[in-house]
Design a protein around this motif. Structure first.
Motif, PDB file in Angstrom:
ATOM      1  N   VAL A 255       0.839  -1.197   0.000  1.00  0.00           N
ATOM      2  CA  VAL A 255       0.000   0.000   0.000  1.00  0.00           C
ATOM      3  C   VAL A 255       0.875   1.249   0.000  1.00  0.00           C
ATOM      4  CG1 VAL A 255      -1.661   1.329   1.365  1.00  0.00           C
ATOM      5  CG2 VAL A 255      -1.985  -1.126   1.052  1.00  0.00           C
ATOM      6  N   TRP A 256       1.945   1.253   0.769  1.00  0.00           N
ATOM      7  CA  TRP A 256       2.851   2.393   0.832  1.00  0.00           C
ATOM      8  C   TRP A 256       3.481   2.666  -0.539  1.00  0.00           C
ATOM      9  CZ3 TRP A 256       8.541   2.091   1.555  1.00  0.00           C
ATOM     10  CH2 TRP A 256       9.114   3.348   1.767  1.00  0.00           C
ATOM     11  N   ILE A 257       3.975   1.622  -1.190  1.00  0.00           N
ATOM     12  CA  ILE A 257       4.577   1.785  -2.520  1.00  0.00           C
ATOM     13  C   ILE A 257       3.519   2.254  -3.517  1.00  0.00           C
ATOM     14  CG2 ILE A 257       5.642   0.540  -4.443  1.00  0.00           C
ATOM     15  CD1 ILE A 257       7.556   1.083  -2.152  1.00  0.00           C
ATOM     16  N   TYR A 258       2.322   1.698  -3.455  1.00  0.00           N
ATOM     17  CA  TYR A 258       1.241   2.122  -4.358  1.00  0.00           C
ATOM     18  C   TYR A 258       0.943   3.611  -4.176  1.00  0.00           C
ATOM     19  CZ  TYR A 258      -3.455   2.779  -6.172  1.00  0.00           C
ATOM     20  OH  TYR A 258      -4.546   3.272  -6.830  1.00  0.00           O
ATOM     21  N   GLN A 259       0.881   4.051  -2.922  1.00  0.00           N
ATOM     22  CA  GLN A 259       0.548   5.458  -2.668  1.00  0.00           C
ATOM     23  C   GLN A 259       1.685   6.392  -3.072  1.00  0.00           C
ATOM     24  OE1 GLN A 259      -0.750   5.806   1.390  1.00  0.00           O
ATOM     25  NE2 GLN A 259      -2.748   4.920   0.951  1.00  0.00           N
ATOM     26  N   MET A 260       2.919   5.883  -3.150  1.00  0.00           N
ATOM     27  CA  MET A 260       4.005   6.726  -3.647  1.00  0.00           C
ATOM     28  C   MET A 260       3.780   7.103  -5.107  1.00  0.00           C
ATOM     29  SD  MET A 260       7.389   4.991  -1.917  1.00  0.00           S
ATOM     30  CE  MET A 260       8.498   5.939  -2.926  1.00  0.00           C
TER      31      MET A 260
ATOM     32  N   PRO B 168      -1.978   9.841  -2.196  1.00  0.00           N
ATOM     33  CA  PRO B 168      -2.794   9.388  -1.077  1.00  0.00           C
ATOM     34  C   PRO B 168      -4.273   9.303  -1.475  1.00  0.00           C
ATOM     35  CG  PRO B 168      -2.103  11.658  -0.762  1.00  0.00           C
ATOM     36  CD  PRO B 168      -1.400  11.156  -1.980  1.00  0.00           C
ATOM     37  N   PRO B 169      -5.062   8.582  -0.713  1.00  0.00           N
ATOM     38  CA  PRO B 169      -6.477   8.449  -1.035  1.00  0.00           C
ATOM     39  C   PRO B 169      -7.175   9.825  -1.050  1.00  0.00           C
ATOM     40  CG  PRO B 169      -5.862   6.919   0.705  1.00  0.00           C
ATOM     41  CD  PRO B 169      -4.706   7.807   0.465  1.00  0.00           C
ATOM     42  N   GLY B 170      -8.037  10.021  -2.008  1.00  0.00           N
ATOM     43  CA  GLY B 170      -8.806  11.255  -2.098  1.00  0.00           C
ATOM     44  C   GLY B 170      -8.123  12.368  -2.858  1.00  0.00           C
ATOM     45  N   SER B 171      -6.931  12.108  -3.403  1.00  0.00           N
ATOM     46  CA  SER B 171      -6.269  13.194  -4.143  1.00  0.00           C
ATOM     47  C   SER B 171      -6.388  13.015  -5.637  1.00  0.00           C
ATOM     48  CB  SER B 171      -4.785  13.259  -3.782  1.00  0.00           C
ATOM     49  OG  SER B 171      -4.126  12.094  -4.200  1.00  0.00           O
TER      50      SER B 171
END
Length: 56
Positions: free
Chosen positions: A44-49, A53-56
């Motif tokens: 999840v951390w790598i995906y969000q990089m 972040p969620p909602g952006s």
């Protein structure tokens, strides 16, 4: 022609089975649970990089 030794087929004793059960339930199950959760968090951390972040 090489001589292949016959595998030992002696039945396991009750104490060996108890020791194996304790090792699996007290050591391996918690370790696998922590590694699973940590691995998911890392994914999840790598995906969000890359995706933000969620909602952006």
């Amino acid at each position: 022609m090489p001589i292949i030794p016959k595998p030992s087929t002696a039945p396991s004793t009750r104490s060996e089975e108890l020791r194996s059960f304790i090792f699996l339930s007290v050591v391996m199950a918690p370790v696998l649970a922590v590694l699973t959760v940590a691995g998911y968090g890392f994914v999840v951390w790598i995906y969000q990089m890359f995706a933000g972040p969620p909602g952006s």
